[in-house]
Design a protein around this motif. Sequence first.
Motif, mmCIF file in Angstrom:
data_model
loop_
_atom_site.group_PDB
_atom_site.id
_atom_site.type_symbol
_atom_site.label_atom_id
_atom_site.label_comp_id
_atom_site.label_asym_id
_atom_site.label_seq_id
_atom_site.Cartn_x
_atom_site.Cartn_y
_atom_site.Cartn_z
ATOM 1 N N GLN A 29 0.722 8.839 -8.495
ATOM 2 C CA GLN A 29 -0.267 9.096 -7.450
ATOM 3 C C GLN A 29 0.175 8.439 -6.144
ATOM 4 O OE1 GLN A 29 -3.994 7.715 -8.953
ATOM 5 N NE2 GLN A 29 -4.085 9.254 -10.558
ATOM 6 N N PRO A 30 -0.031 9.112 -5.014
ATOM 7 C CA PRO A 30 0.386 8.526 -3.735
ATOM 8 C C PRO A 30 -0.549 7.384 -3.319
ATOM 9 C CG PRO A 30 -0.738 10.598 -3.373
ATOM 10 C CD PRO A 30 -0.586 10.439 -4.853
ATOM 11 N N TRP A 31 0.012 6.458 -2.540
ATOM 12 C CA TRP A 31 -0.749 5.335 -2.018
ATOM 13 C C TRP A 31 -1.635 5.832 -0.875
ATOM 14 C CZ3 TRP A 31 -1.321 0.460 -3.610
ATOM 15 C CH2 TRP A 31 -1.871 -0.468 -2.738
ATOM 16 N N PRO A 32 -2.938 5.520 -0.876
ATOM 17 C CA PRO A 32 -3.795 6.005 0.208
ATOM 18 C C PRO A 32 -3.453 5.324 1.534
ATOM 19 C CG PRO A 32 -5.043 4.643 -1.327
ATOM 20 C CD PRO A 32 -3.678 4.799 -1.885
ATOM 21 N N ASP A 33 -3.470 6.086 2.620
ATOM 22 C CA ASP A 33 -3.134 5.541 3.929
ATOM 23 C C ASP A 33 -4.112 4.466 4.376
ATOM 24 O OD1 ASP A 33 -0.864 7.064 4.246
ATOM 25 O OD2 ASP A 33 -1.940 8.744 5.174
ATOM 26 N N SER A 34 -5.349 4.529 3.921
ATOM 27 C CA SER A 34 -6.329 3.521 4.332
ATOM 28 C C SER A 34 -6.000 2.140 3.778
ATOM 29 C CB SER A 34 -7.727 3.938 3.877
ATOM 30 O OG SER A 34 -7.771 4.013 2.466
ATOM 31 N N GLU A 35 -5.135 2.061 2.753
ATOM 32 C CA GLU A 35 -4.760 0.791 2.171
ATOM 33 C C GLU A 35 -3.531 0.176 2.823
ATOM 34 O OE1 GLU A 35 -6.367 -0.923 -0.246
ATOM 35 O OE2 GLU A 35 -7.937 0.604 -0.192
ATOM 36 N N ASN A 36 -2.862 0.895 3.691
ATOM 37 C CA ASN A 36 -1.672 0.370 4.348
ATOM 38 C C ASN A 36 -2.055 -0.699 5.360
ATOM 39 O OD1 ASN A 36 0.060 1.993 2.929
ATOM 40 N ND2 ASN A 36 -0.017 3.639 4.440
ATOM 41 N N VAL A 37 -1.295 -1.796 5.385
ATOM 42 C CA VAL A 37 -1.543 -2.892 6.308
ATOM 43 C C VAL A 37 -0.632 -2.708 7.509
ATOM 44 C CG1 VAL A 37 -1.467 -5.404 6.539
ATOM 45 C CG2 VAL A 37 -2.087 -4.371 4.365
ATOM 46 N N PRO A 38 -1.160 -2.887 8.727
ATOM 47 C CA PRO A 38 -0.297 -2.744 9.897
ATOM 48 C C PRO A 38 0.784 -3.819 9.909
ATOM 49 C CG PRO A 38 -2.464 -3.564 10.544
ATOM 50 C CD PRO A 38 -2.533 -3.199 9.101
ATOM 51 N N ALA A 39 1.949 -3.480 10.473
ATOM 52 C CA ALA A 39 3.089 -4.393 10.481
ATOM 53 C C ALA A 39 2.799 -5.623 11.326
ATOM 54 C CB ALA A 39 4.328 -3.679 11.005
ATOM 55 N N GLU A 40 2.171 -5.480 12.488
ATOM 56 C CA GLU A 40 1.860 -6.611 13.354
ATOM 57 C C GLU A 40 0.354 -6.851 13.330
ATOM 58 O OE1 GLU A 40 2.136 -7.610 18.027
ATOM 59 O OE2 GLU A 40 3.861 -6.630 17.118
#
Length: 166
Positions: A29-40
């Motif tokens: 299953q793909p990782w949901p975009d809402s769970e991605n943490v911004p790099a900075e």
Amino acid sequence: MTRQSDEDEVWRQIVASFNDTAERDSADQPWPDSENVPAEPTRRVVKPSEEPGDPGLRDGDLLDGDLLDADQHEADSPDERDEDEGHFEPPPPPPLPKLDLATKLAWVALFGGPAYLLVAAMANWHMEGWALFTAVAAFIGGFVALVVRMGDDRPNDSGWDDGAVL
């Protein structure tokens, strides 16, 4: 088919498929975009406060997009900031109510009778029958006196719907 046999069939299917693997593995299953943490990490904008006692701005805070330097604002030490944060000092408790002589005697009898029996038993004193009777009677009498004097009336100013009364 009866309702009981339908339920039995469903349970047989559940038990039969207990050790089967899932049709779709969770790794696919793909990782949901809402769970991605911004790099900075994002910085918050802090506006200066004019209230007395407010620590105000510190080094590294943003003010309208400009980073503050140490020479612009003197920062408080971390110990001073952490010391006052979340500190609550409760108000002093109200004074205990004054007891009349009968209530004081009831409390002394309630605890004095068993205390005498405990001390006498630990010290291996020979207890006369009248002393034993007096200690037990003092305990029972003190308990009864406190229960009888306990007020179960509601306060006069409580109104018609005063909820639970303790």
